[in-house]
Design a protein around this motif. Structure first.
Motif, PDB file in Angstrom:
ATOM      1  N   PHE A   1       0.826  -1.202   0.000  1.00 48.30           N
ATOM      2  CA  PHE A   1       0.000   0.000   0.000  1.00 48.30           C
ATOM      3  C   PHE A   1       0.859   1.251   0.000  1.00 48.30           C
ATOM      4  N   TYR A   2       0.593   2.103  -0.969  1.00 47.55           N
ATOM      5  CA  TYR A   2       1.156   3.453  -0.976  1.00 47.55           C
ATOM      6  C   TYR A   2       0.041   4.354  -1.479  1.00 47.55           C
ATOM      7  N   ALA A   3      -0.007   5.562  -0.986  1.00 46.53           N
ATOM      8  CA  ALA A   3      -1.049   6.480  -1.441  1.00 46.53           C
ATOM      9  C   ALA A   3      -0.939   6.741  -2.944  1.00 46.53           C
ATOM     10  N   ASP A   4       0.294   6.660  -3.473  1.00 46.19           N
ATOM     11  CA  ASP A   4       0.467   6.948  -4.902  1.00 46.19           C
ATOM     12  C   ASP A   4       0.477   5.680  -5.765  1.00 46.19           C
ATOM     13  N   LEU A   5      -0.034   4.585  -5.189  1.00 40.54           N
ATOM     14  CA  LEU A   5      -0.140   3.324  -5.944  1.00 40.54           C
ATOM     15  C   LEU A   5      -1.604   2.883  -5.907  1.00 40.54           C
ATOM     16  N   PRO A   6      -2.439   3.445  -6.788  1.00 34.93           N
ATOM     17  CA  PRO A   6      -3.894   3.269  -6.639  1.00 34.93           C
ATOM     18  C   PRO A   6      -4.371   1.826  -6.743  1.00 34.93           C
ATOM     19  N   THR A   7      -3.662   0.971  -7.476  1.00 33.62           N
ATOM     20  CA  THR A   7      -4.108  -0.420  -7.595  1.00 33.62           C
ATOM     21  C   THR A   7      -3.840  -1.220  -6.329  1.00 33.62           C
ATOM     22  N   GLY A   8      -2.918  -0.752  -5.491  1.00 31.53           N
ATOM     23  CA  GLY A   8      -2.524  -1.532  -4.313  1.00 31.53           C
ATOM     24  C   GLY A   8      -1.504  -2.617  -4.637  1.00 31.53           C
ATOM     25  N   TYR A   9      -1.074  -2.664  -5.878  1.00 32.64           N
ATOM     26  CA  TYR A   9       0.016  -3.583  -6.253  1.00 32.64           C
ATOM     27  C   TYR A   9       0.766  -2.998  -7.437  1.00 32.64           C
ATOM     28  N   GLN A  10       2.004  -3.462  -7.558  1.00 33.17           N
ATOM     29  CA  GLN A  10       2.836  -3.065  -8.692  1.00 33.17           C
ATOM     30  C   GLN A  10       2.976  -4.305  -9.569  1.00 33.17           C
ATOM     31  N   ILE A  11       2.785  -4.156 -10.872  1.00 29.32           N
ATOM     32  CA  ILE A  11       3.033  -5.300 -11.743  1.00 29.32           C
ATOM     33  C   ILE A  11       4.530  -5.341 -12.032  1.00 29.32           C
ATOM     34  N   SER A  12       5.137  -6.494 -11.720  1.00 27.07           N
ATOM     35  CA  SER A  12       6.578  -6.639 -11.818  1.00 27.07           C
ATOM     36  C   SER A  12       6.872  -8.066 -12.274  1.00 27.07           C
ATOM     37  N   GLN A  13       8.115  -8.351 -12.547  1.00 28.20           N
ATOM     38  CA  GLN A  13       8.475  -9.734 -12.871  1.00 28.20           C
ATOM     39  C   GLN A  13       9.292 -10.276 -11.717  1.00 28.20           C
ATOM     40  N   PHE A  14       8.860 -11.392 -11.151  1.00 23.51           N
ATOM     41  CA  PHE A  14       9.517 -11.895  -9.956  1.00 23.51           C
ATOM     42  C   PHE A  14      10.307 -13.171 -10.251  1.00 23.51           C
ATOM     43  N   THR A  15       9.609 -14.278 -10.453  1.00 24.40           N
ATOM     44  CA  THR A  15      10.339 -15.547 -10.642  1.00 24.40           C
ATOM     45  C   THR A  15      10.840 -15.736 -12.075  1.00 24.40           C
ATOM     46  N   HIS A  16      10.214 -15.071 -13.052  1.00 25.03           N
ATOM     47  CA  HIS A  16      10.606 -15.281 -14.447  1.00 25.03           C
ATOM     48  C   HIS A  16      10.864 -13.948 -15.141  1.00 25.03           C
ATOM     49  N   PRO A  17      12.050 -13.384 -14.951  1.00 28.75           N
ATOM     50  CA  PRO A  17      12.365 -12.095 -15.581  1.00 28.75           C
ATOM     51  C   PRO A  17      12.641 -12.267 -17.077  1.00 28.75           C
ATOM     52  N   ILE A  18      12.542 -11.201 -17.828  1.00 20.87           N
ATOM     53  CA  ILE A  18      12.749 -11.303 -19.275  1.00 20.87           C
ATOM     54  C   ILE A  18      14.226 -11.455 -19.647  1.00 20.87           C
ATOM     55  N   VAL A  19      15.117 -10.990 -18.760  1.00 18.60           N
ATOM     56  CA  VAL A  19      16.555 -11.086 -19.046  1.00 18.60           C
ATOM     57  C   VAL A  19      17.270 -11.760 -17.877  1.00 18.60           C
ATOM     58  N   GLY A  20      18.159 -12.693 -18.195  1.00 19.89           N
ATOM     59  CA  GLY A  20      18.931 -13.396 -17.166  1.00 19.89           C
ATOM     60  C   GLY A  20      20.352 -12.886 -17.052  1.00 19.89           C
ATOM     61  N   GLU A  21      21.298 -13.785 -16.792  1.00 19.23           N
ATOM     62  CA  GLU A  21      22.669 -13.388 -16.463  1.00 19.23           C
ATOM     63  C   GLU A  21      23.397 -12.702 -17.612  1.00 19.23           C
ATOM     64  N   GLY A  22      24.138 -11.666 -17.239  1.00 20.21           N
ATOM     65  CA  GLY A  22      24.940 -10.937 -18.228  1.00 20.21           C
ATOM     66  C   GLY A  22      26.195 -10.389 -17.572  1.00 20.21           C
TER      67      GLY A  22
END
Ligand code: ADP
Ligand code: MG
Length: 482
Positions: free
Chosen positions: A91-112
């Motif tokens: 919860f943040y006042a400036d986050l109206p959905t109450g969640y952030q869409i993010s990538q957690f277990t399966h990111p688009i880019v791996g090791e570099g």
């Protein structure tokens, strides 16, 4: 070279890993069609999706995905053809959905990996753990009204890339070099403008200390540091604090801290939250993201030449030292400028003029290469006059200063001021005779074996001819008479 800090009980090594948030350059937001451009009247770049209205559905912006893949390729990283979006709930006042869409277990880019170069020439490789896409939050404004806070959602939903490094960084200098290199790569790729003052690139700094050879100890995370200089200060200050804790018999707690540059200290913000505190789960409104290798290949073929490759090419193609090449590829615009000056000319001389006189002048006047008062063509024109012996190196400095001031071409300045080099042997012989006659005592000494005086005679003849004599001919004439 290794960097260590001295405590009361001996030497400590610093361990740092950085999480960089880089705002993606795109027209619209990650999951909505609202404008992603910076600024604008508050709450004018907001769609119903960004405002978290019930029933709205996110639609993934393909250009943001392309930007993340380009960045992954630029970091020489693995591209994951299948990735997923999760909800990170808080919860943040400036986050109206109450969640952030993010990538957690399966990111688009791996090791570099990112190659950095330190002041003493040491080259090190810093591992990249992953890069994932996520949404930015809005902004709370507490300074508009004495009793109320306001919310601006223009930034809410703008695409970010979070670029996480391995804990491979060992000093403030390495952290600075890493961030500069990362910013350079992002700018070359055109995926983030790297503007730390405007917040389009910010770093969370994870710091721990250990004795050489030990396993890692507990780290603290310093949130949202917004300049490279502050990152370097924060590491130093935080490492020093941790050493005092350990040496005082205490334990460093894993926590989130803030860096206060005005007091040069870090302060505890909260104890470290864990992944389970966020109740991550796959966003049910979004399918897994599947990209085709053919598209990745297409994006790769269209990538610009990256800074390290350009540097290596400059060293080979132009025969210039590695240091000069690194300086010349710092920005794409500088590299382009240099190449235009060097084309078909003495490339080493071109590098000296660009990195020396031109950079000096730009620094003095606080200008960037884009608004250099001397264009690449104009500087090239001056080098041509040196090459065909119309002017010598000394007069070139004077012409260059004039070009800076007036914007005239080198040829016009030489004409206007009568700076054409004198190659007329008659005039030079006369000046030589005159100088020798006025310095009979020195001539005596020279002939008595004081060879060093030759330079003095050259200087006097050049002075007598207002610097315009061809130095080679002056040398010849003096040798003949002496
Ligand atoms: P979290 O998921 O809790 O944020 P991660 O393992 O993903 O933790 O690490 C976050 C960042 O912290 C990474 O940049 C990583 O390199 C860095 N890091 C991990 N362990 C340490 C340590 N002992 N000292 C310094 N930095 C660390
Ligand atoms: Mg983290």
């Amino acid at each position: 070279m290794s960097y260590t800090l001295e405590g009361k009980t001996g030497t400590w090594e610093i361990v740092v890993g950085l999480e960089v948030h880089a705002q993606v350059i795109s027209h619209s937001k990650l999951f909505s069609g609202a404008s992603a451009s910076y600024g604008g009247e508050p709450n004018t770049h907001v769609s119903l999706v960004d405002a978290g209205f019930p029933g709205m559905l996110p639609v993934l912006n393909q250009e943001c995905v392309a930007q993340a893949i380009r960045t992954g390729l630029g970091l020489r990283a693995r591209i994951n053809l299948e990735s997923r979006f999760d909800r990170k709930n808080y919860f943040y006042a400036d986050l109206p959905t109450g969640y952030q869409i993010s990538q957690f277990t399966h990111p688009i880019v791996g090791e570099g990996t990112v190659e950095i170069e330190l002041g003493d020439g040491t080259v090190r490789h810093i591992g990249i753990t992953r890069l994932h896409m996520e949404q930015d939050a809005g902004k709370s404004m507490h300074d508009q009204d004495p009793t109320r806070s306001f919310i601006d959602l223009n930034r809410a939903g703008v695409a970010l890339m979070e670029i996480v490094s391995e804990p491979d960084i060992r000093s403030p200098e390495e952290a600075g070099a890493y961030l500069r290199k990362l910013r350079q790569i992002l700018r070359y790729l055109g995926t983030c403008d790297g503007n730390m003052e405007e917040g389009s690139m910010r770093a969370d700094v994870n710091v721990s200390v250990r004795r050489a050879g030990e396993p890692f100890r507990t780290r603290c995370e310093i949130k949202n540091v917004n300049s490279i200089r502050y990152v370097m200060h924060a590491i130093e200050v935080e490492a020093t604090r941790q050493i005092e804790v350990w040496e005082g018999g205490g334990e460093v707690d894993q926590e989130t801290r803030l860096f206060d540059p005005s007091r040069n200290e870090t302060r505890s913000l909260r104890s470290k939250e864990d992944a389970h505190d966020y109740r991550y789960f796959p966003d049910p409104d979004l399918l897994p993201l599947v990209v085709e290798q053919a598209w990745v290949d297409e994006l790769e073929r269209a990538l610009p030449e990256l800074p390290d490759d350009k540097r290596d090419r400059f060293i080979k193609q132009y025969g210039i030292p590695r240091y000069d090449a690194s300086v010349l590829v710092a920005e794409q615009a500088i590299a382009d400028y240099y190449e235009e000056v060097a084309r078909g000319r003495d490339a080493r001389l071109a590098a000296n003029w660009v990195t020396g006189d031109l950079f000096g002048a730009l620094n003095r006047t606080g200008r960037s290469i884009q608004d250099s008062p001397i264009s690449a063509q104009a500087l090239g024109g001056m080098l041509d006059l040196m090459a065909d012996k119309t002017i010598n190196g000394k007069i070139a400095k004077e012409v260059f200063e004039d070009m800076l001031e007036t914007g005239d071409s080198a040829a016009d300045i030489v004409e206007r001021k009568g700076l054409k080099q004198v190659t007329d042997t008659g005039a030079i012989d006369a000046a030589v005779a005159d100088v020798l006659a006025r310095n009979a005592d020195k001539v005596e000494e020279y002939r008595g074996g004081k060879d060093r005086l030759f330079g003095f005679f050259v200087g006097q003849v050049m002075k007598a001819m207002a610097g315009k004599a061809n130095p080679a001919i002056v040398n010849e004439a003096l040798k003949k008479v002496l």
